[in-house]
Design a protein around this motif. Sequence first.
Motif, short mmCIF file in Angstrom:
data_model
loop_
_atom_site.label_atom_id
_atom_site.label_comp_id
_atom_site.label_asym_id
_atom_site.label_seq_id
_atom_site.Cartn_x
_atom_site.Cartn_y
_atom_site.Cartn_z
N ASP A 1 -6.98 2.65 6.61
CA ASP A 1 -7.09 2.08 5.27
C ASP A 1 -8.28 1.12 5.19
OD1 ASP A 1 -6.02 1.70 2.58
OD2 ASP A 1 -5.51 -0.31 3.23
N ARG A 2 -8.53 0.40 6.25
CA ARG A 2 -9.61 -0.59 6.26
C ARG A 2 -10.98 0.05 6.44
NH1 ARG A 2 -10.06 -4.70 11.25
NH2 ARG A 2 -10.82 -2.76 12.18
N GLU B 1 -10.14 9.45 3.92
CA GLU B 1 -9.01 8.55 4.17
C GLU B 1 -7.71 9.22 3.77
OE1 GLU B 1 -7.08 4.30 2.69
OE2 GLU B 1 -8.95 5.01 1.81
N ASP B 2 -7.67 9.77 2.56
CA ASP B 2 -6.46 10.43 2.07
C ASP B 2 -6.07 11.60 2.96
OD1 ASP B 2 -6.45 8.65 -0.06
OD2 ASP B 2 -7.47 10.04 -1.42
N LYS C 1 -3.31 0.99 9.11
CA LYS C 1 -4.11 -0.13 8.61
C LYS C 1 -5.58 0.05 8.94
CE LYS C 1 -0.60 -3.79 8.59
NZ LYS C 1 -0.16 -5.08 9.18
N SER D 1 0.84 -1.20 0.00
CA SER D 1 0.00 0.00 0.00
C SER D 1 0.87 1.24 0.00
CB SER D 1 -0.89 0.01 1.25
OG SER D 1 -0.13 0.29 2.41
N PHE E 1 0.69 3.72 1.93
CA PHE E 1 1.09 4.08 3.29
C PHE E 1 2.28 3.25 3.75
CE2 PHE E 1 0.77 5.45 7.58
CZ PHE E 1 0.02 6.61 7.54
N LYS F 1 -12.65 5.36 3.21
CA LYS F 1 -12.43 5.36 1.77
C LYS F 1 -12.52 6.80 1.25
CE LYS F 1 -11.94 0.94 1.02
NZ LYS F 1 -11.57 0.67 2.41
N ILE G 1 -4.74 10.34 6.44
CA ILE G 1 -3.45 9.69 6.25
C ILE G 1 -2.37 10.73 5.97
CG2 ILE G 1 -2.14 8.26 4.62
CD1 ILE G 1 -4.43 6.29 4.62
#
Length: 346
Positions: A253-254, A261-262, A250, A2, A4, A257, A265
């Motif tokens: 990411d899980r 998420e971006d 993780k 990934s 990340f 979406k 992160i």
Amino acid sequence: MSAFKTFFKNIIKAGDPDDDTVTVKGKKKQKYHGTVSPYPNFKASEDASVLQSAIESKGVDEDVIISVLVRRTNEQRQKIKTVYEVANGKRLDLALESIMRRDLEDVTLALLMPPAQFDAHQLRKATKGWGTTEDVLTEILATRTNEEIREIKKVFKQEYGEDLGDIIEADTKGDFNLALQALLRAERDEGDEVNMDMVHKDAKTLFEACDSTEGLDVAAFIEILTTRNGKQLSKTFQKYASMSDLTLPKVLDRELKGDIEDCLIDIVKCAWNKPAYFAEKLHKAMERHGTCDKTLIRILVSRSEEDLKKIVEQYRTMYGVRLQEAILEETKGHYEQVLIGLCGPH
């Protein structure tokens, strides 16, 4: 692997960024990590005259224009602009805009804008027209200081007659909008102290936010990620890792979406290592077919008096090649000269 995981693999290889302070006569002072420093024996009137001659010369002398603008700080460029307009009755940016084209024009005009105006301009472009450039919104709002964000909002209102928060409210939605609005409030702790009681409390809050039967409590993440200082967050992430079978990246990411998420992160990446975050963005701008020149200009101009020296160092360690060499592979001509010049001495 990934994105990340790749990022953290690279920053582990690169190591922690150098301490930002140096002790002088028993007192700590901030180190300077920019690549553009005040030009010695600076005289705005002389530079304005040199630029006027270069603009009016047969065929335009881009080499002279570049050598002046790249080697002056933004504060010095603002003085040159003022003197130039008084002497010639015309704005310097308009004079250069009339003779330059495409990417060279874009980077030259970017160099002539004060930092807050440049950021406001980038945010305007990111929210105007069809579609919003979400990563630009996050990049700017997650990496500027509280004072810088307040100044950006002020300039945005003056330049465009609208409130930046209202524009973002209209152009984004849901949790992503909530995260951006939280960043816009400019309430991040900007100290470097770590409160271990808060580390334990925040790690527990995030763990419970991830373990909710109703899904991830995004509001809890937004509150913590947008208000704590970088060192505090790093310790919190480490504490969280000792409490959970899954690392925080993780989980994000899980459970998340899309834009939120971006966004979260990217905030985590900045907390771990901001120069590495920018190095990664520069690498991505040049790794795919067709270089993203907007990203190169935005980062190199905005960080040239902040931490570009550290970004250059991180880039070489993370990707095994000097940033200047990567730029030489992807760009050309006078535009290339400007970008290389901003990166500092070879």
